[in-house]
Design an enzyme around this catalytic site. Structure first.
Site, mmCIF file in Angstrom:
data_model
loop_
_atom_site.group_PDB
_atom_site.id
_atom_site.type_symbol
_atom_site.label_atom_id
_atom_site.label_comp_id
_atom_site.label_asym_id
_atom_site.label_seq_id
_atom_site.Cartn_x
_atom_site.Cartn_y
_atom_site.Cartn_z
ATOM 1 N N ASN A 103 0.845 -1.198 0.000
ATOM 2 C CA ASN A 103 0.000 0.000 0.000
ATOM 3 C C ASN A 103 0.877 1.243 0.000
ATOM 4 O OD1 ASN A 103 -2.421 1.556 0.206
ATOM 5 N ND2 ASN A 103 -2.056 1.819 2.401
ATOM 6 N N HIS A 105 0.724 5.196 1.312
ATOM 7 C CA HIS A 105 -0.066 6.024 2.224
ATOM 8 C C HIS A 105 0.564 7.413 2.299
ATOM 9 C CE1 HIS A 105 -2.736 7.056 5.493
ATOM 10 N NE2 HIS A 105 -1.696 7.597 6.105
ATOM 11 N N SER A 132 4.585 7.033 2.508
ATOM 12 C CA SER A 132 5.174 5.758 2.939
ATOM 13 C C SER A 132 4.640 4.632 2.061
ATOM 14 C CB SER A 132 4.764 5.427 4.385
ATOM 15 O OG SER A 132 5.059 6.493 5.255
ATOM 16 N N ASP A 141 -2.881 0.746 7.895
ATOM 17 C CA ASP A 141 -1.685 1.586 7.718
ATOM 18 C C ASP A 141 -0.576 1.277 8.731
ATOM 19 O OD1 ASP A 141 -2.977 2.899 5.635
ATOM 20 O OD2 ASP A 141 -3.810 4.431 6.946
HETATM 21 C C1 GRF Z 1 -2.589 8.915 -3.072
HETATM 22 O O1 GRF Z 1 -2.273 10.101 -2.352
HETATM 23 C C2 GRF Z 1 -2.306 7.696 -2.249
HETATM 24 O O2 GRF Z 1 -1.208 7.842 -1.401
HETATM 25 C C3 GRF Z 1 -3.552 7.586 -1.427
HETATM 26 O O3 GRF Z 1 -4.593 7.939 -2.306
HETATM 27 C C4 GRF Z 1 -4.081 8.803 -3.320
HETATM 28 C C5 GRF Z 1 -4.388 8.153 -4.617
HETATM 29 O O4 GRF Z 1 -4.051 8.930 -5.729
HETATM 30 N N1 GRF Z 1 -3.666 6.273 -0.846
HETATM 31 P P1 GRF Z 1 -4.166 8.327 -7.188
HETATM 32 O O5 GRF Z 1 -5.568 7.710 -7.327
HETATM 33 O O6 GRF Z 1 -3.098 7.310 -7.379
HETATM 34 O O7 GRF Z 1 -4.009 9.517 -8.104
#
Ligand code: GRF
Length: 206
Positions: A103, A105, A132, A141
């Site tokens: 994932n 985050h 991260s 997370d």
């Molecule tokens: C990103 O900021 C990611 O870290 C978070 O959700 C957002 C997704 O952006 N989990 P995208 O859909 O990849 O443009």
């Protein structure tokens, strides 16, 4: 390496991974979204990656997850990449994919788990923020952290400006971590991430 990517929206991280897929030796066999009609699905289908929508809204967590697992497992992926996937998975699902689900985050974990990380970082008076990449485990997370990128928070930053700065970092760090995994240099053992057989007691800064 066969990958299934899970998304819920825009899919800019998916795009960054798509753009580097040959360099990092990744065969994206399916993109699954829990929301219909999102840009991420278009990004996949315009280069003929199969897509699936499994609606999560109003669906009981166990029921959704069972459908999700069944769909993912059809593709027998080596890695499951959560890229802006906004649904919390059940322990059964995280356990099923333990060691092969990643994932991204948008915070310097363990700070700011959950939602609205940019706003919370600004309101807490932080001077640094970031992103991260971690293995997914049962607790949201909280799986072993692999890598982080840092950005400075300036007095002029808003949650939106911070999100933009961090997305630039995300698009670099995620393909990098995925490439370590696809080269089998990165594994999870006893809840610790190992890169090149060395335990990552600190994240790698990208
Ligand atoms: C990103 O900021 C990611 O870290 C978070 O959700 C957002 C997704 O952006 N989990 P995208 O859909 O990849 O443009």
């Amino acid at each position: 390496m066969k990958a299934v990517v899970l998304i819920s929206g825009n899919g800019s991280n998916l795009q960054a991974i798509i753009d580097k897929r040959f360099a990092i030796n990744l065969n994206i066999v399916c993109v699954i979204s829990d929301k219909p009609n999102v840009l991420g699905l278009t990004r996949a289908s315009r280069i003929s990656i199969p897509t699936k929508v499994i609606i999560s809204q109003g669906i009981e967590r166990e029921v959704f997850d069972e459908k999700l697992r069944k769909t993912i497992d059809i593709y027998t992926p080596d890695i499951i990449i959560l890229a802006g996937f906004m649904r919390i998975l059940t322990p059964r699902t995280t356990q099923h994919y333990l060691g092969k689900m990643l994932n991204i985050h948008p915070s310097l974990l363990p700070k700011f788990k959950g939602l609205n990380t940019h706003k919370r970082a600004i309101e807490s008076g932080e001077t640094q923020h970031g992103v991260s990449v971690h293995f997914v485990t049962q607790v949201l997370d909280s799986g072993a952290i692999i890598a982080q990128s840092i950005v400075a928070i300036t007095p002029l930053d808003t949650p939106e400006s911070l999100a933009q700065k961090i997305l630039v970092k995300e698009h670099k760090i995620y393909p990098q971590v995925i490439s370590w995994f696809s080269q089998q240099r990165l594994i999870l053992k006893d809840n610790t991430a190992y890169l090149d057989n060395k335990p990552l007691h600190q994240p790698i800064y990208v």
